[in-house]
Design an enzyme around this catalytic site. Structure first.
Site, PDB file in Angstrom:
ATOM      1  N   LYS A  31       1.067  -1.048  -0.131  1.00  0.00           N
ATOM      2  CA  LYS A  31      -0.201  -0.070   0.168  1.00  0.00           C
ATOM      3  C   LYS A  31       0.883   1.334  -0.038  1.00  0.00           C
ATOM      4  CE  LYS A  31      -1.796   2.555   2.960  1.00  0.00           C
ATOM      5  NZ  LYS A  31      -1.731   4.087   2.003  1.00  0.00           N
ATOM      6  N   GLU A  40      10.292   1.057  10.469  1.00  0.00           N
ATOM      7  CA  GLU A  40      11.226   2.155   9.923  1.00  0.00           C
ATOM      8  C   GLU A  40      10.292   3.292  10.517  1.00  0.00           C
ATOM      9  OE1 GLU A  40      14.575   1.988  10.048  1.00  0.00           O
ATOM     10  OE2 GLU A  40      14.097   0.299   8.500  1.00  0.00           O
ATOM     11  N   CYS A  77      13.296  10.821   7.803  1.00  0.00           N
ATOM     12  CA  CYS A  77      13.116  10.159   9.250  1.00  0.00           C
ATOM     13  C   CYS A  77      14.418  10.296  10.096  1.00  0.00           C
ATOM     14  CB  CYS A  77      12.777   8.628   8.960  1.00  0.00           C
ATOM     15  SG  CYS A  77      14.075   7.789   7.777  1.00  0.00           S
ATOM     16  N   GLU A 114       9.022  15.347  16.327  1.00  0.00           N
ATOM     17  CA  GLU A 114       9.439  15.166  15.105  1.00  0.00           C
ATOM     18  C   GLU A 114       8.637  16.348  14.296  1.00  0.00           C
ATOM     19  OE1 GLU A 114       8.749  11.885  12.572  1.00  0.00           O
ATOM     20  OE2 GLU A 114      10.768  11.751  12.073  1.00  0.00           O
TER      21      GLU A 114
HETATM   22  P1  NAI Z   1       1.393   7.704   8.601  1.00  0.00           P
HETATM   23  O1  NAI Z   1       2.403   6.866   9.581  1.00  0.00           O
HETATM   24  O2  NAI Z   1       0.073   7.730   8.946  1.00  0.00           O
HETATM   25  O3  NAI Z   1       1.409   7.247   7.107  1.00  0.00           O
HETATM   26  C1  NAI Z   1       2.595   6.099   6.610  1.00  0.00           C
HETATM   27  C2  NAI Z   1       1.644   5.164   5.909  1.00  0.00           C
HETATM   28  O4  NAI Z   1       0.926   4.578   6.719  1.00  0.00           O
HETATM   29  C3  NAI Z   1       1.081   5.572   4.771  1.00  0.00           C
HETATM   30  O5  NAI Z   1       0.982   4.759   3.630  1.00  0.00           O
HETATM   31  C4  NAI Z   1      -0.572   5.528   5.542  1.00  0.00           C
HETATM   32  O6  NAI Z   1      -1.490   5.467   4.701  1.00  0.00           O
HETATM   33  C5  NAI Z   1      -0.444   4.238   6.307  1.00  0.00           C
HETATM   34  N1  NAI Z   1      -1.253   4.259   7.602  1.00  0.00           N
HETATM   35  C6  NAI Z   1      -1.627   5.485   8.084  1.00  0.00           C
HETATM   36  N2  NAI Z   1      -2.449   4.927   9.145  1.00  0.00           N
HETATM   37  C7  NAI Z   1      -2.717   3.565   9.164  1.00  0.00           C
HETATM   38  C8  NAI Z   1      -3.414   2.307   9.766  1.00  0.00           C
HETATM   39  N3  NAI Z   1      -4.011   2.515  10.831  1.00  0.00           N
HETATM   40  N4  NAI Z   1      -2.927   1.187   9.414  1.00  0.00           N
HETATM   41  C9  NAI Z   1      -2.144   0.801   8.479  1.00  0.00           C
HETATM   42  N5  NAI Z   1      -1.460   1.799   7.747  1.00  0.00           N
HETATM   43  C10 NAI Z   1      -1.457   3.130   8.146  1.00  0.00           C
HETATM   44  O7  NAI Z   1       2.329   8.872   8.529  1.00  0.00           O
HETATM   45  P2  NAI Z   1       1.691  10.421   8.069  1.00  0.00           P
HETATM   46  O8  NAI Z   1       0.354  10.607   8.564  1.00  0.00           O
HETATM   47  O9  NAI Z   1       1.714  10.512   6.526  1.00  0.00           O
HETATM   48  O10 NAI Z   1       2.596  11.579   8.530  1.00  0.00           O
HETATM   49  C11 NAI Z   1       2.459  11.930  10.065  1.00  0.00           C
HETATM   50  C12 NAI Z   1       3.936  12.004  10.592  1.00  0.00           C
HETATM   51  O11 NAI Z   1       4.863  10.705  10.509  1.00  0.00           O
HETATM   52  C13 NAI Z   1       4.793  13.103   9.665  1.00  0.00           C
HETATM   53  O12 NAI Z   1       4.784  14.426  10.037  1.00  0.00           O
HETATM   54  C14 NAI Z   1       6.182  12.472  10.268  1.00  0.00           C
HETATM   55  O13 NAI Z   1       6.526  13.012  11.445  1.00  0.00           O
HETATM   56  C15 NAI Z   1       5.927  11.089  10.293  1.00  0.00           C
HETATM   57  N6  NAI Z   1       6.480  10.158   9.278  1.00  0.00           N
HETATM   58  C16 NAI Z   1       7.679   9.458   9.272  1.00  0.00           C
HETATM   59  C17 NAI Z   1       8.142   8.888   8.187  1.00  0.00           C
HETATM   60  C18 NAI Z   1       9.386   8.292   8.041  1.00  0.00           C
HETATM   61  O14 NAI Z   1      10.135   8.108   7.199  1.00  0.00           O
HETATM   62  N7  NAI Z   1       9.782   7.744   9.267  1.00  0.00           N
HETATM   63  C19 NAI Z   1       7.629   8.957   7.005  1.00  0.00           C
HETATM   64  C20 NAI Z   1       6.168   9.473   6.900  1.00  0.00           C
HETATM   65  C21 NAI Z   1       5.756  10.278   8.013  1.00  0.00           C
END
Ligand code: NAI
Ligand code: MG
Length: 493
Positions: free
Chosen positions: A191, A266, A300, A397
């Site tokens: 996904k 990650e 990240c 973050e």
């Molecule tokens: P997120 O963790 O919600 O999204 C990442 C992925 O997880 C997306 O594909 C999303 O659709 C999916 N996802 C979201 N909720 C889920 C659930 N309940 N079950 C399964 N999959 C789910 O991150 P988001 O909302 O895009 O960004 C929020 C914050 O997270 C950012 O401001 C940043 O601080 C952090 N982040 C960190 C990343 C990294 O590389 N470690 C990458 C993206 C965001």
């Protein structure tokens, strides 16, 4: 900071969108519900395309296809060298259409085209080639147990891998996830992030064209709480590999309890970048600048807590400011652009609210802190001086172009403060003292430590977090192992 917002943005219609549907069992399909969602160009806020909005039903279909491709041995029992060969072919195909893929990535994500082309794509291609070479080198061992037995281990693929990826490095995250999974013999239900589905869908088509069998790679675009959650809960999926926010990983951990999936995470960070008094300040300023501002600050491992020894503070800040002043923000397709927009409105608002909080909490905003233009999610490169550990900009973050500068006086103090976070993804140290560098590297609780450098990545070097920055490692041999199960075989002689 210079801005080139006045130049014309590349006409969106110059980048042809070829795939907007779910990719399941080798076919392009609309979502079963018929629903779609918009993916937006963050530089213009204009819709690029409507994308199939997959949910539990589509994930089920994809999981069945992946299970079938796995259980029939179509992929897992294919000669390992042939699996590797397909990965090489995919890498070659990506190389052939690098400029198109880079344009698609920039359109969807907003990162400068020069970065997509010269950083993200080469790293992604390299990662696939690295794992292609591993496919036929996955060995068990023979074990001398007591008695008249022949005992050996096999490393077998874990099965169907559910892979949920974020929007900050869309193509690169596909490569980090597909490379080891496919080399190991796993099949995939992926996904992509709802903000950036386009390049992932294109790569699925390229995989089909180079000859990956149907069902080996399946893509279900959609939202986290629906499509993502369905991947996490599906009983036919053996493992979930996730990159994103630690709070989402907590939800995934709870939701996967029923099926006890293997999990690798990650997650985020608040990585300390520590500059000792004896450091080469020009190099350290460059490292702090790139370490934070790369990719609009959406990394990240961003070095978002920069600690400089008090005796060098003024000199360092001056160097950092002179680098940052020249950063070109604007049209991500313009050759001179170094910083594009943030990925979406939610991220933009989150970052602006942290800038406000930083000011309210008494940090000194010495540069930036503003929106650029009225369209698109552009933010000026921002530096806060006089930041203290307890401020929210030093704790949370931010995931944007906001650097927090702090000072320190001695080694014990700084090692303690560097570790005073629930994150533990990366850290860096700048010093000419070799013993100090190694001491710091051994005492800082982080999965990656850079000494006199920052953001050096290689497919062969494991990457991942201590503490709440992750579970397991990606890249390198460790990344491959995360897609295998050990089997012990004992035979009476
Ligand atoms: P997120 O963790 O919600 O999204 C990442 C992925 O997880 C997306 O594909 C999303 O659709 C999916 N996802 C979201 N909720 C889920 C659930 N309940 N079950 C399964 N999959 C789910 O991150 P988001 O909302 O895009 O960004 C929020 C914050 O997270 C950012 O401001 C940043 O601080 C952090 N982040 C960190 C990343 C990294 O590389 N470690 C990458 C993206 C965001
Ligand atoms: Mg979220």
């Amino acid at each position: 900071m210079s801005s080139i917002l006045s130049t014309d943005f590349l006409n969106q219609s110059d980048v042809k969108i070829q795939h907007t549907e779910c990719f399941i069992n080798g076919e392009w399909l609309p979502s079963k519900s018929g629903k779609t969602f918009a993916t937006i160009n963050p530089a213009t806020e204009v819709e690029i395309a409507q994308i199939a909005e997959g949910d539990a039903e589509d994930v089920s279909h994809a999981a069945e296809a992946a299970r079938n491709a796995f259980d029939t041995g179509l992929w897992s029992k294919m000669d390992a060298r042939d699996r590797g060969r397909l990965l090489y072919l995919l890498a070659d195909r990506m190389e052939q259409e690098m400029t198109y893929l880079a344009a698609l990535e920039t359109l969807d994500n907003g990162k400068p085209y020069q970065d997509s082309l010269n950083v993200d794509l080469p790293l992604a291609i390299d990662c696939l080639r690295y794992y292609a070479g591993y496919a036929d080198k996955i060995h068990g061992s023979t074990i001398p147990i007591r008695g008249k037995y022949f005992c050996y281990t096999r490393r077998e693929p874990v099965g169907v891998a559910g892979q949920i990826i974020p929007w900050n490095f869309p193509i690169l995250m596909v490569a980090w996830k597909w490379g080891p999974a496919l080399a190991a013999g796993c099949t995939i239900v992926m996904k992509p992030a709802e903000q950036t589905p386009l390049t992932c869908l294109r790569l699925a088509q390229l995989a089909k064209e180079v000859g990956f069998p149907d069902g080996v790679i399946n893509i279900v675009p959609g939202f986290g709480p629906t499509a993502g959650a369905a991947v996490v809960k599906h009983p036919l999926i053996d493992k979930v590999a996730f990159t994103g926010e630690h709070r989402t990983a907590q939800i995934i951990t709870r939701e996967s309890a029923e099926t006890l999936k293997r999990l690798t995470f990650e997650l985020g960070g608040k990585s300390p970048n520590v500059i000792f008094a004896d450091a080469d300040l020009d190099a350290a300023a460059q490292g702090a600048y790139i370490g934070l501002f790369l990719n609009q600050g959406q990394c990240c491992c961003a070095g978002s807590r920069v600690f400089v020894h008090r005796s060098r503070h003024d000199e360092f800040l001056e160097k950092l400011q002179s680098l940052t002043k020249q950063r070109v923000v604007g049209d991500p397709f313009a050759a001179e652009t170094q910083q594009g927009p943030q990925v979406d409105q939610a991220q933009f608002k989150k970052i602006m609210s942290y800038i406000e909080k930083g000011k309210q909490e008494g940090a000194n905003c010495v540069m930036g802190g503003e929106r650029v233009g009225e369209k698109g999610y552009f933010i000026t490169p921002t530096i806060f001086d006089g930041v203290r550990d307890e401020m929210s900009i030093a704790q949370d973050e931010i995931f944007g172009p906001v650097l927090s500068l702090l000072t320190f006086d001695d080694k014990e103090e700084i090692i303690h403060r560097a570790n005073a976070t629930f994150y533990g993804l990366a850290a860096a140290v700048w010093t000419r003292d070799v013993a100090l560098a190694h001491e710091f590297a051994s005492r800082v609780r982080a999965g990656t430590v850079w000494v006199n450098c920052y953001d050096v990545f290689d497919a062969a070097a494991p990457f991942g977090g201590f503490k709440m920055s992750g579970h397991g490692r990606e890249l390198g041999e460790e990344g491959l192992r995360a897609y295998t199960e050990n089997k012990t075989v004992t035979l009476a002689l």
